[in-house]
Structure formats: C-alpha cells, structure tokens
Design a protein around this motif. Structure first.
Motif, PDB file in Angstrom:
ATOM      1  N   ALA A 260       0.832  -1.211   0.000  1.00 60.72           N
ATOM      2  CA  ALA A 260       0.000   0.000   0.000  1.00 60.72           C
ATOM      3  C   ALA A 260       0.863   1.255   0.000  1.00 60.72           C
ATOM      4  N   ARG A 261       1.905   1.245   0.802  1.00 60.94           N
ATOM      5  CA  ARG A 261       2.777   2.417   0.904  1.00 60.94           C
ATOM      6  C   ARG A 261       3.512   2.655  -0.417  1.00 60.94           C
ATOM      7  N   GLY A 264       0.914   3.781  -3.018  1.00 62.54           N
ATOM      8  CA  GLY A 264       0.352   5.089  -2.673  1.00 62.54           C
ATOM      9  C   GLY A 264       1.305   6.236  -2.899  1.00 62.54           C
ATOM     10  N   ARG A 267       1.145   6.945  -6.712  1.00 64.96           N
ATOM     11  CA  ARG A 267      -0.168   7.279  -7.281  1.00 64.96           C
ATOM     12  C   ARG A 267      -0.552   8.704  -6.905  1.00 64.96           C
ATOM     13  N   SER A 273       0.259  12.879  -3.810  1.00 70.26           N
ATOM     14  CA  SER A 273       0.217  11.451  -3.522  1.00 70.26           C
ATOM     15  C   SER A 273      -1.077  11.117  -2.782  1.00 70.26           C
ATOM     16  N   ILE A 274      -1.675   9.991  -3.135  1.00 74.50           N
ATOM     17  CA  ILE A 274      -2.946   9.646  -2.488  1.00 74.50           C
ATOM     18  C   ILE A 274      -2.773   9.440  -0.987  1.00 74.50           C
ATOM     19  N   LEU A 275      -1.550   9.145  -0.544  1.00 71.88           N
ATOM     20  CA  LEU A 275      -1.330   8.948   0.884  1.00 71.88           C
ATOM     21  C   LEU A 275      -1.250  10.258   1.654  1.00 71.88           C
ATOM     22  N   LEU A 280      -7.017   7.771   3.336  1.00 67.15           N
ATOM     23  CA  LEU A 280      -6.222   6.582   3.087  1.00 67.15           C
ATOM     24  C   LEU A 280      -5.045   6.456   4.045  1.00 67.15           C
ATOM     25  N   VAL A 336      -6.286   1.013  -1.291  1.00 67.10           N
ATOM     26  CA  VAL A 336      -5.276   1.980  -1.730  1.00 67.10           C
ATOM     27  C   VAL A 336      -4.921   1.769  -3.198  1.00 67.10           C
ATOM     28  N   HIS A 337      -4.883   0.504  -3.624  1.00 65.93           N
ATOM     29  CA  HIS A 337      -4.562   0.204  -5.021  1.00 65.93           C
ATOM     30  C   HIS A 337      -5.697   0.548  -5.974  1.00 65.93           C
TER      31      HIS A 337
END
Length: 378
Positions: A260-261, A264, A267, A273-275, A280, A336-337
């Motif tokens: 996930a990290r 993320g 992405r 970044s989505i994180l 998320l 997350v993906h």
C-alpha cells in the motif's frame, strides 16, 4: 541454545532464502496452485524446519519464538509457503514434546534435517473444531493398533516430500475426550490413502487433502506419549499453532502495508500522492499501530510457551487479533490500489483470500472467543 545469540543468524538465513529463492520462484506455483517441491527442499536443506526443536535430534532449539520468526519472514514474502512450514510444525511439535526417543530418532531427526515433512490428522468431516468428538478408532490388536476413520484439511499430506502423518484416534471409547491417543502413521502403510487436492482461496501452494484409514495397522511403538493423553497433546500443539498462525498474519499485514505504501507514494490524485489524503493515510497508521501490538503479543505468547507457563488463552487472543488485522490490512491495501487491486497480476489481490484463511485454521475466530470467554468466567 540461547535464543538471543542466534536470532540475528536465523533472521539472516530466513530473509536470504525468502528474498533470493522464495520471492523469485513462488509465482508460478501461486498461479497454478501447485506445491513448490523444489523450494521446500531448498528450505529443508537449510535446516530451518528444525528451528524450534531439540538439538539432540537435529533441531536448533530455538522454541516457539524461533519458529514465529521464521514464519513471519516467510509470510512477508508468501503466506501460503509459511503455511507449509507451520503445518509441518504441528506433527513435529507433537513428536518433540511427547514422543519416545526412538520415535524422535526415526521421524523427528530426519524431519528437522529437511529430509521429509509431516502432516497432522485431527479434523474430521463431521466434527470441525470439536476435537473431543473424534470418531476415528484405534483398536488394540496384539503388538499393534488398527486405525479406521477419516480426516479432512490435512495440509502437506500427499505431497512429494510427505512421509508421515500424526493421527488422533479414540483408543478408549468409554472415557470420552480422555480416551484419545496419537500415533505416527507412515506414508505407504497398507490401508492409508489420500483424497484429491482441491484449490483454495488462500494457502494456495499448500495442499490440503482428506486422509483415509482403512484398518491401518501400526505398531504400539508408534503411539506418541501415553495412551489417553491425546486431547491434552492436541490442545497444546494447537495452541502453539495459533501463535504461528498469528505470525503468518503479522507477515501478511506487513506485506500488505508495504504494498500500500509503495503504490500510494507513486499514485497521484488532485496533484498529490494519495497517501497525503487522510482518508487513506489514517487507516494505514492504524494498521501500523496494530502490527506493533501483534508483534508484542506473539513475543509474549511464545515466551510463555517456551518457558512452560500456561499460554492457551494468550495464544487464542494473539491468533484472533492477528487474523483480524491480516484481513483488515489486506482489504485496506486493496483499497489503496483502487482498481488495480482486484487484478491477479498485482500481488495485493491474492492477500484477501490468504488473510481470510487465517480466521478459520487452528480454530475459527468464534472458537478463540469461546476459549477467551471461558477464561474470563472462571
């Protein structure tokens, strides 16, 4: 052998195998749900199957703590390969704790040295977690016992390196749960056969089959420990197994978090970044916190087991919490993906089934709650 003195070497050996051999070689077996015979042989050649057990019989003497370290390191690469290891650990633990020196020399030593693996014959088609209601019979006949019955979900049985099963059977029907005993049944014994392997949603490379015992004759010397001690033996071995299932959950959760990290960070959403979005990031922070908690729970339960202190409740708590975390981590990593997370070509997609299996094996989550609740009400 002192645990702390060998922990670094153990970590290095398992990590090297997992990185250099398991990671690049396991993919084809996951795709076709096939048993990784060559990888199991390479793992066995390192002596890692004997990590937990008595050095007098070829083991490393590192106990449940050592076995948990091995399990977690394997699961962080491939949880279903770790399942092969822990399902062999069940019969090996039974032999290590209770068998005669002769049985240990014949079966535990070569297993520790990686020459073959074993399986555990406990669960029956009608009984599930009700161990005390086992119907497989072992009837005394001269110098032998004659075993008749069937088992299900026996992982490792029927695979190329499999050479023996430890079977739980009723020797004294009038004594109920106290009338159970355990036996070593060698592969190839007349009347002993296996059902066909079936694909599963998890533990995809670890074959699980039915066992059939049709008047299987084994010598009395194959009795493990004392006649009638089977229930006590199995409950102890299952408690050890729950710690190792928790270690699979820990390795799986760490793998899910890593995936996930990594995804993320790459992405982007709305220019960032989505994180960087709390929706998320915060769930991953919770997972990281629970990973730390599970690590401490495993260490505590394993220490109790190795020190001869009652640990059944702690093992149930640890297995319950770790299996829930594994499912949570797998689900959140897929989230997350996004759309990519549901395609088999991405490693994260297979983690959901692997995680769900952990809530079933070695006693369901409901069974663990029963064990814990009974302790609370004592």
């Amino acid at each position: 052998m002192d645990f702390l003195s060998f922990r670094a070497d153990l970590d290095a050996a398992v990590t090297r195998f997992a990185r250099d051999r398991l990671a690049p070689g396991i993919g084809v077996h996951i795709e076709d749900h096939s048993f990784p015979t060559r990888l199991v042989a390479e793992f066995g050649d390192l002596g890692l199957f004997g990590t937990a057990y008595d050095p007098a019989f070829g083991g490393a003497g590192l106990g449940v703590r050592g076995a948990a370290l091995v399990t977690e390191a394997l699961a962080r690469v491939e949880p279903s390969f770790a399942a092969i290891y822990i399902c062999h650990s069940a019969p090996a633990s039974l032999l290590d704790r209770y068998a005669s020196a002769e049985l240990k020399e014949e079966w535990l030593r070569p297993a520790n040295e990686g020459r073959f693996i074993g399986s555990f014959g406990v669960t029956e088609p009608h009984g599930g977690s009700d161990i005390a209601n086992i119907r497989t019979r072992a009837i005394e006949d001269g110098d032998d016992f004659v075993l008749t019955g069937a088992k299900v979900f026996s992982t490792n049985a029927g695979t190329p390196p499999h050479r023996f099963t430890t079977v739980v059977a009723v020797t004294d029907p009038d004594k109920g749960g106290k009338g159970l005993s355990t036996f070593v049944v060698p592969v190839g014994t007349a009347g002993f056969s296996f059902g066909r392997r079936k694909s599963k949603i998890g533990w995809r490379v670890a074959d699980s089959v039915e066992l059939f015992l049709d008047e299987v004759r084994v010598p009395k010397a194959n009795l493990i420990g004392r006649r009638g001690d089977g229930l006590k033996q199995v409950l102890t071995v299952l408690s050890v197994g729950r710690i190792l299932v928790a270690a699979i959950g820990l390795g799986l959760a760490r793998k899910a978090l890593d995936l996930a990290r990594d995804h993320g960070r790459e992405r982007k959403l709305f220019g960032a970044s989505i994180l960087e979005h709390q929706g998320l990031a915060f769930p991953l922070a919770d997972i990281a916190t629970e990973i730390h908690a599970v690590e401490l729970m495993i260490a505590n339960a394993a220490r109790l087991a190795d020190d001869g202190i009652p640990f059944r409740t702690e093992s149930s708590m640890t297995k319950l919490f770790a299996s829930q975390l594994a499912l949570k981590a797998a689900t959140q990593s897929i989230q997350v993906h996004g759309g990519y997370g549901v395609f088999d070509e991405h490693a994260v997609a297979g983690l959901l089934g692997e995680a769900k299996v952990l809530e079933i094996v070695e006693g369901t989550s409901e069974m663990q709650r029963m064990v814990i609740a009974r302790e609370l009400l004592r």
